[in-house]
Design an enzyme around this catalytic site. Structure first.
Site, PDB file in Angstrom:
ATOM      1  N   ASP A  57       0.866  -1.178   0.000  1.00 43.73           N
ATOM      2  CA  ASP A  57       0.000   0.000   0.000  1.00 43.73           C
ATOM      3  C   ASP A  57       0.902   1.228   0.000  1.00 43.73           C
ATOM      4  OD1 ASP A  57      -2.170   1.703   0.170  1.00 43.73           O
ATOM      5  OD2 ASP A  57      -3.008   0.812   1.989  1.00 43.73           O
TER       6      ASP A  57
ATOM      7  N   CYS B 183     -12.584   3.019   2.204  1.00 40.19           N
ATOM      8  CA  CYS B 183     -11.157   3.366   2.205  1.00 40.19           C
ATOM      9  C   CYS B 183     -10.579   2.796   3.487  1.00 40.19           C
ATOM     10  CB  CYS B 183     -10.968   4.876   2.148  1.00 40.19           C
ATOM     11  SG  CYS B 183      -9.238   5.407   2.336  1.00 40.19           S
TER      12      CYS B 183
ATOM     13  N   GLY C 260      -3.919   7.569  -4.676  1.00 35.96           N
ATOM     14  CA  GLY C 260      -5.270   7.847  -5.154  1.00 35.96           C
ATOM     15  C   GLY C 260      -5.352   8.794  -6.341  1.00 35.96           C
TER      16      GLY C 260
ATOM     17  N   THR D  42      -7.851   1.596  -4.249  1.00 35.63           N
ATOM     18  CA  THR D  42      -7.337   2.148  -5.498  1.00 35.63           C
ATOM     19  C   THR D  42      -6.378   1.176  -6.170  1.00 35.63           C
ATOM     20  OG1 THR D  42      -7.539   4.423  -4.683  1.00 35.63           O
ATOM     21  CG2 THR D  42      -6.033   4.053  -6.513  1.00 35.63           C
TER      22      THR D  42
ATOM     23  N   CYS E 205      -5.742  -1.865  -0.277  1.00 33.46           N
ATOM     24  CA  CYS E 205      -5.983  -0.524  -0.801  1.00 33.46           C
ATOM     25  C   CYS E 205      -6.981  -0.657  -1.939  1.00 33.46           C
ATOM     26  CB  CYS E 205      -4.674   0.088  -1.291  1.00 33.46           C
ATOM     27  SG  CYS E 205      -4.862   1.625  -2.217  1.00 33.46           S
TER      28      CYS E 205
ATOM     29  N   HIS F 217      -8.101   3.550   5.208  1.00 36.77           N
ATOM     30  CA  HIS F 217      -7.700   4.545   6.207  1.00 36.77           C
ATOM     31  C   HIS F 217      -8.813   4.783   7.225  1.00 36.77           C
ATOM     32  CE1 HIS F 217      -4.376   5.663   3.480  1.00 36.77           C
ATOM     33  NE2 HIS F 217      -3.837   6.269   4.528  1.00 36.77           N
TER      34      HIS F 217
END
Length: 259
Positions: free
Chosen positions: A7, A177, A40, A72, A70, A179
């Site tokens: 990532d 996401c 991203g 993306t 991730c 995060h």
């Protein structure tokens, strides 16, 4: 057992922590890319190149599986990664938790980055798994960046903006996401504990073990190590990672290491 995670930054922590909980004896190689983050906003071919470079950097550790925690990188890079490493090494991607959110019941909100919220990829997931439900995409502008920097004020501000755009009758929120998993308590508090939150971390960890032919063993001794690579170089967990429970857990030395 060795598992690499690829990532751009600390968004991988929730998946790494889920793997650590499922197999405390597994060695984890965390391949981050601080020189080129965030991924991203990059063009798809750039994301593919960075993901391949991150995975290649872990090859010397002979991982038994490669995880891409991730959204993306999974959207753009999974096919290239699988073409490069499979069938010898399974590659496991990440899909936003729209399906379990829909199973819990609507109305549904999907919290994601601005780019993902307007992507065909997210729209297809909603059409496939949440048909018949009212679904509100919520672009969480600045939230991933705030989490990456572990800035409490910026996190609170970004979460607050997203909560204001989330309908009051929502029952399920898919965190699209990785995060966002790291601040799920802040998100729940901002929504008044109303909806249930759904993330992909536990499902990705379970799928990783299945692809490896391994079973969960949460009772195993915590002998697994954590190795960090920073754009291919030996590194350490970023200081920001230690601000989160997942990062702090990964920073604990293995049992019996004498550290």
């Amino acid at each position: 057992m060795r598992i690499s995670l690829v990532d751009s930054g600390i968004g991988m922590l929730s998946t790494a922590a889920a793997l650590r909980a499922a197999r405390p004896d597994a060695d984890l190689i965390l391949s981050m890319d601080p020189d080129h983050m965030p991924w991203g906003p990059r063009r798809p071919d750039d994301v593919i190149g960075r993901a391949l470079a991150g995975a290649e950097a872990t090859a010397a550790f002979a991982p038994d599986a490669i995880v891409v925690p991730c959204n993306t990188a999974s959207v753009h890079g999974l096919d290239a990664l699988r073409a490069r490493f499979e069938p010898k090494t399974p590659v496991i991607g990440t899909v936003p938790a729209v399906k379990p959110a829909a199973a819990h019941g609507g109305p549904i909100a999907v919290w994601s980055t601005a780019a993902t919220s307007r992507s065909r990829y997210q729209a297809d997931l909603i059409e496939r798994f949440a048909a018949g439900h009212t679904v509100t995409p919520v672009a969480c502008v600045g939230l991933a960046e705030a989490v990456e920097s572990a800035d409490p004020a910026a996190i609170t501000e970004a979460v607050g903006r997203a909560a204001e755009r989330t309908p009051a009758d929502v029952r399920s929120v898919a965190l699209a996401c990785t995060h966002y998993d790291l601040v799920d308590e802040v998100i729940s508090a901002s929504l008044g504990q109303r909806p249930a939150l759904f993330s992909a971390a536990a499902a990705v960890a379970a799928q990783t073990l299945r692809r490896m032919g391994a079973a969960p063993a949460p009772e195993a001794p915590r002998t697994g190590t954590v190795t960090v690579l920073a754009s291919g170089r030996p590194g350490e967990l970023p200081e920001a990672a230690l601000a989160y429970a997942a990062g702090a857990a990964l920073a604990l030395p293995p049992v019996g290491s004498g550290v």
